[in-house]
Design a protein around this motif. Sequence first.
Motif, PDB file in Angstrom:
ATOM      1  N   LYS A 253      -6.773   7.137  -4.832  1.00 59.04           N
ATOM      2  CA  LYS A 253      -6.362   5.806  -3.746  1.00 59.04           C
ATOM      3  C   LYS A 253      -5.863   5.296  -3.850  1.00 59.04           C
ATOM      4  CE  LYS A 253      -9.011   5.489   0.758  1.00 59.04           C
ATOM      5  NZ  LYS A 253      -9.208   6.374   0.961  1.00 59.04           N
ATOM      6  N   HIS A 254      -4.305   4.759  -3.339  1.00 59.03           N
ATOM      7  CA  HIS A 254      -3.937   3.070  -2.600  1.00 59.03           C
ATOM      8  C   HIS A 254      -3.328   2.945  -1.124  1.00 59.03           C
ATOM      9  CE1 HIS A 254      -3.816   2.760  -7.558  1.00 59.03           C
ATOM     10  NE2 HIS A 254      -3.465   4.903  -7.615  1.00 59.03           N
ATOM     11  N   ASP A 255      -2.514   1.352  -1.245  1.00 63.39           N
ATOM     12  CA  ASP A 255      -2.203   1.513  -0.528  1.00 63.39           C
ATOM     13  C   ASP A 255      -0.905   1.769   0.079  1.00 63.39           C
ATOM     14  OD1 ASP A 255      -2.800  -0.245   2.263  1.00 63.39           O
ATOM     15  OD2 ASP A 255      -1.604  -1.543   1.285  1.00 63.39           O
ATOM     16  N   VAL A 256      -0.665   1.798   0.779  1.00 64.89           N
ATOM     17  CA  VAL A 256       1.012   2.317   1.242  1.00 64.89           C
ATOM     18  C   VAL A 256       2.019   1.065   1.198  1.00 64.89           C
ATOM     19  CG1 VAL A 256       2.605   3.443   2.491  1.00 64.89           C
ATOM     20  CG2 VAL A 256       1.223   4.403   2.218  1.00 64.89           C
ATOM     21  N   THR A 257       1.279   0.310   1.426  1.00 60.55           N
ATOM     22  CA  THR A 257       2.604  -1.268   1.830  1.00 60.55           C
ATOM     23  C   THR A 257       2.348  -2.068   0.247  1.00 60.55           C
ATOM     24  OG1 THR A 257       2.200  -1.074   3.742  1.00 60.55           O
ATOM     25  CG2 THR A 257       2.952  -3.437   2.702  1.00 60.55           C
ATOM     26  N   GLU A 258       1.487  -1.755  -0.576  1.00 54.99           N
ATOM     27  CA  GLU A 258       0.998  -2.094  -1.976  1.00 54.99           C
ATOM     28  C   GLU A 258       1.993  -1.369  -2.833  1.00 54.99           C
ATOM     29  OE1 GLU A 258      -2.035  -2.682  -5.681  1.00 54.99           O
ATOM     30  OE2 GLU A 258      -2.752  -2.095  -3.977  1.00 54.99           O
ATOM     31  N   THR A 259       2.049  -0.442  -2.448  1.00 54.86           N
ATOM     32  CA  THR A 259       2.883   0.673  -3.559  1.00 54.86           C
ATOM     33  C   THR A 259       4.525   0.200  -3.259  1.00 54.86           C
ATOM     34  OG1 THR A 259       1.533   2.444  -3.641  1.00 54.86           O
ATOM     35  CG2 THR A 259       3.431   2.986  -3.934  1.00 54.86           C
ATOM     36  N   LEU A 260       4.559  -0.038  -1.777  1.00 54.35           N
ATOM     37  CA  LEU A 260       6.014   0.004  -1.122  1.00 54.35           C
ATOM     38  C   LEU A 260       6.719  -1.831  -2.623  1.00 54.35           C
ATOM     39  CD1 LEU A 260       6.263   0.874   2.062  1.00 54.35           C
ATOM     40  CD2 LEU A 260       7.314   2.344  -0.195  1.00 54.35           C
ATOM     41  N   ASN A 261       5.578  -2.679  -2.558  1.00 59.38           N
ATOM     42  CA  ASN A 261       6.061  -3.671  -2.855  1.00 59.38           C
ATOM     43  C   ASN A 261       5.903  -4.044  -4.382  1.00 59.38           C
ATOM     44  OD1 ASN A 261       5.698  -4.868  -0.254  1.00 59.38           O
ATOM     45  ND2 ASN A 261       3.990  -5.188  -0.296  1.00 59.38           N
ATOM     46  N   ARG A 262       5.244  -3.190  -5.165  1.00 57.73           N
ATOM     47  CA  ARG A 262       5.331  -2.740  -6.724  1.00 57.73           C
ATOM     48  C   ARG A 262       6.260  -1.966  -6.797  1.00 57.73           C
ATOM     49  NH1 ARG A 262       0.130  -1.518  -8.988  1.00 57.73           N
ATOM     50  NH2 ARG A 262      -1.833  -2.870  -8.266  1.00 57.73           N
ATOM     51  N   ILE A 263       7.296  -1.456  -6.390  1.00 56.41           N
ATOM     52  CA  ILE A 263       8.042  -0.177  -6.996  1.00 56.41           C
ATOM     53  C   ILE A 263       9.208  -1.491  -6.340  1.00 56.41           C
ATOM     54  CG2 ILE A 263       7.015   1.466  -7.236  1.00 56.41           C
ATOM     55  CD1 ILE A 263       7.665   2.315  -4.950  1.00 56.41           C
ATOM     56  N   ASP A 264       9.214  -1.964  -5.429  1.00 55.59           N
ATOM     57  CA  ASP A 264      10.379  -3.876  -4.753  1.00 55.59           C
ATOM     58  C   ASP A 264      11.114  -2.238  -3.689  1.00 55.59           C
ATOM     59  OD1 ASP A 264      11.182  -5.429  -3.801  1.00 55.59           O
ATOM     60  OD2 ASP A 264      13.111  -5.670  -5.400  1.00 55.59           O
ATOM     61  N   GLU A 265      10.875  -0.984  -3.397  1.00 54.32           N
ATOM     62  CA  GLU A 265      11.884  -0.006  -2.111  1.00 54.32           C
ATOM     63  C   GLU A 265      10.850  -0.222  -0.983  1.00 54.32           C
ATOM     64  OE1 GLU A 265      11.724   3.492  -4.318  1.00 54.32           O
ATOM     65  OE2 GLU A 265      12.446   2.629  -6.025  1.00 54.32           O
ATOM     66  N   MET A 266      11.937  -0.094  -0.492  1.00 53.47           N
ATOM     67  CA  MET A 266      11.984   0.858   0.979  1.00 53.47           C
ATOM     68  C   MET A 266      11.386   2.117   1.128  1.00 53.47           C
ATOM     69  SD  MET A 266      15.338  -0.048   3.901  1.00 53.47           S
ATOM     70  CE  MET A 266      16.205   1.488   3.503  1.00 53.47           C
ATOM     71  N   PRO A 267      10.633   2.345   2.767  1.00 54.43           N
ATOM     72  CA  PRO A 267      10.371   4.186   2.300  1.00 54.43           C
ATOM     73  C   PRO A 267      11.317   4.977   2.059  1.00 54.43           C
ATOM     74  CG  PRO A 267       9.403   2.794   3.990  1.00 54.43           C
ATOM     75  CD  PRO A 267      10.910   1.301   3.417  1.00 54.43           C
TER      76      PRO A 267
END
Length: 843
Positions: A253-267
Amino acid sequence: METWEKLPLNLMDNLAEKETYRRDVYRPIYSIHKWWARRPGCTFRILGLACLTDENTDKDDILTQSPGGNYSGRYLQNQGSEFEDKVILDPFAGGGTTLVELNRLGAQTIGYELNPVAWWTSKKSIDEVDTSRVKNKAEEVLQAVRDDIGHLYETEDPDTGAICESKYILQTQKIPCLTCDEEVQLFGRYKLAKNKKTMPAIVYCPNQDCDDRIFALNHDIRDEETCPNCSHTFDPTDGPYGRGKYTCSNGHKHDVTETLNRIDEMPKFEAFAIQYKKRNGKTAFKEPDSDDRKRIEEATEALNQQKTQLPIPEQPVPEGDKTNTLLNYNYDQFSDLFTPRHLLVHGKLLEEIKSIDHQPTREFLVTAVSRLVEYNSKLCRWEYIGGRATSTFERHAYVTKVQPVECNPLTTFEAYGSFKKFVRIVADAKEYAENPFEKVKENSSVNKYEILGESVSEDRLINLYNKTSERLKEEDESVDYVITDPPYYDNVQYSELSDFFYVWLREGLKQDFEEFQPELVPKAREIVSNRSAGKGEDFFIKSMTNVFSECYRVLKQDGEMVFTYHHNENEAWSVILESIIESGFTITGAYPVQSERDNNMHITNLDNSEYDILIFTNKERSSEETTLKELRQNLFFELQNIITEERKRHDDLAQADLGVILRGKCLYYYSKHYPNVYSDGEEVGIDEALDTVDSVIEQVLEGSVNLPVSIDSLTQAYAAFCQRGSESFDDLNKTLLGKNLNVSDLEDEKLVKGPRDKKEPVPADERVRFIERKLNKNGSDGEALLDIDKVQYLYHLYKTDQNTTEYLKDWKSDDRQELAEFMSEVTGDERYEHVMEMNLSQF
C-alpha cells in the motif's frame, strides 16, 4: 421603515434554494461563465428593491404569497424609470450579480473587479450581442473543426460495425507499485452506469484476463457481482484505490502523490471504456479497440506537429494554497491538465474563432470555449448515476482525479462537455438578459413570469473597471448605495482557481484587451488571506479597510452599504467587521438568507454557520462614550423587545436566524460608539465585542445568565444552575451538553450534589474546604481556581469577618463584582454584594 424591514425572509430562502439548485433554469444569465461562490440573483433583486423603494413600501409590497400559494409583488414587476436616477456601486463585482440585478431594476451601476476572469464574466453578462449571429457562427466553427479532426472522436460499434460518435472516454490512472513495480490501475469502483428504466446498470470487470470486461445488469448494482463472461466475483464498489492510496495485488500500500514524486512523472492514464451513440440514437459502452488507441496516438502526433502554431497556453502552474495540489501531482503547466486530443480541439476552436471579423461574436465564442474547458480536463470525473462528466470545479479547489473522463467536445448533439452545449448556454444567458423572467414554485408547479419591458442594458452600466477598488475614481458622496459581496477571507482563492480559465481566455483576447496581456491573473493586490502569498489577517484587514473607506467617501450621507458575507470561522467575521468599523461605517442590522445549502446551526455555534448574512451599514456615528458593562446590560433588555418585534414581522422565524438578527442589532450599538467603548479603562476590540455579543444573545435566547464573557464556562454553568434551581440529572446534562460540558464536570468541582432525580447546586459554605485545598495546591501543581471559587471564598471570609486584603489585590475585578451581585440575587443573600469591598479595618 428600515431597509431590512422590507425583506420577506422566508420567501427569499425558498427562491434562493430553487435558483442555486438549477441556476441555468431559474437565471440562465449566471451560467454564462464559471465563477465561484456566486450568490443568488433573486436575493440581490429583493435587496435592490428594499434599498431603492421608499419608506412606505413594506415586505409584502415587495413579495408576498397568498394562502393559495400564488406570488405577487414588485419582485415580479417591471420598475420602469422609477430608479433611473439612483447610482449603485459594487466594489467587488465578481460574477456580476449586483450589476445585473440592479441594472434590471433600472438603476445606474458602477463595478470594480481586479480579477480579469471575473471582470470578463461581468462584462459579457451586460454586453449586448445578436445571439442568432453567435449561434450561426458557432455552427460554422464547429463544422470546420469537425471536418479537420472530428474523426479522432469516432469509434466502431462492435455490434454493427458502424462508425459512431464517441460521447465519453473513461480513463484510469496507471502507476507502478513502489515496492514490487507492479503496474496498478487505480480503480476506486467499477460502476459505469446506474440501473434505470431506460437502460441497464453497467459494470466493468476487474479481471485483466477477461475477454469482455463490460457487462450489463438488469438490477441495481450489488456489493457482490459475478462477471458473466469470466465468472470472476468481485465488489463493484471496492477497487485498489481509495483516499489517495493504492494497494497492489501483492498487498503493498502506497500514497499516489508520494509515488508520483518518487518516480518524478506526471500521471499516466489509459482509456478503459467508451460511451458512444449508436446509429439508432441509443447510448452504449464498449472497450477501446486498436483503432480507438490509434486515434489517440494520431491526436498526440498532430498536437506535437501543430502545437506551436495553435493558440494553446504554455504558462507554468504557480505555487499557491490551491495550485500546490497540482504541483504535487507533477502537473507543471496548465496544458498538462488536458489530454493531447483536448488540447488539439481547444486550440483548433480558438484558431477558427479568432478569424471571425465581427468582434462581439468573436468575444462570446471565446467565452464559450472558456466554459468548454471546465468540462474537458483531467480533473473531470465520470458521474455514473447521471451518466455524464462533472465540472473541473465541483469544489472551490483543484482536485486531482485517478479516474478522469474525456468528453467529446465536437459532438453534433448537446452532451455535457460539448462545444454545442456551451454555445447554447452562452446564447441562453444573453437571451435572458434581453427578456428576463422570474420562476417561482406555486403549489406543485413552477410558473414563469415574464418581466415585460425589463432588460439588462449596456446604457445603465456607467463603468466596469478591471482594477482594485482600494482607490475609487468616483467623486465624494456621488453614490446612493453600495451593494456587494466581498471576498470571504481565505474561503475561496479566486486568482489561483481562475488561472485555469484565464490562460485560455488570454489566447483569444490578448490582442484586443490589455486586461489579458499578463501571463497569469494578477495576484499582488487580491484581497484574500493566503499563506503561500504571505497574506494574513493584517493584510486582509488593511486592504478591506482601504476599500470600505473609499466606499464611505463616495457614498452619500444618507446612503447605505449592504453586503453578503459567508464564512464558518469567527476569525473571518472578526476581520471583516473590524474593516467595516475602522472605515467609519456603523453596522445597523444583519439578516440571514439562504445561500448554497440549508441553514442548520445553533446560536452557541454561530461561527460554524452555513448561510449568508446580509449586513447593513450606514454613516451614523456617536461621539458618546460607553462601557462594555453598560452595553451588555442595555442589550440584555433591548433584545427582549427586538425578539418580540422580529417574530411579529416574520412568521416561523427560526431561533438560529433570530440569533443572527440579534447579533446585527448588538453590533449596531458597538459600532455606533466605536472606538469609544471601554472596559476597565481600555478600549474594547472587535474580538471582545463579538464574544460579549454572542454571550448576551445566548443568554437571551436560552435563558442563560447575563454574566461577562470573561467568566469561565463552569462558573457560568453553575450560576445558571443556581438560577434554575434543582433538576434531574438528565435535564441538567442536556443543558450542559449545549455548552460542551456535562454533570461530571460540575461534580469534579463540587458544584453539584444530590441523587440522580434531584441534582442541586452546592452552596458556598459546603465548598470552603474544597476551595482551600485548591488554594494550598495552587503553588505546587498550578491547579486553577474558578471565578466562582474566588467569589465564594471571599463570601466565606466576609461572612466570618476575616481579612480579605491579600485575596482582593489579585481577585478584585468588575466582572467578578457582577458575578457576586448575580449570586446575591439568586441566593437572596445580600452579603455577596459586599465581598469585593475592603473596610477601613483592612487598610
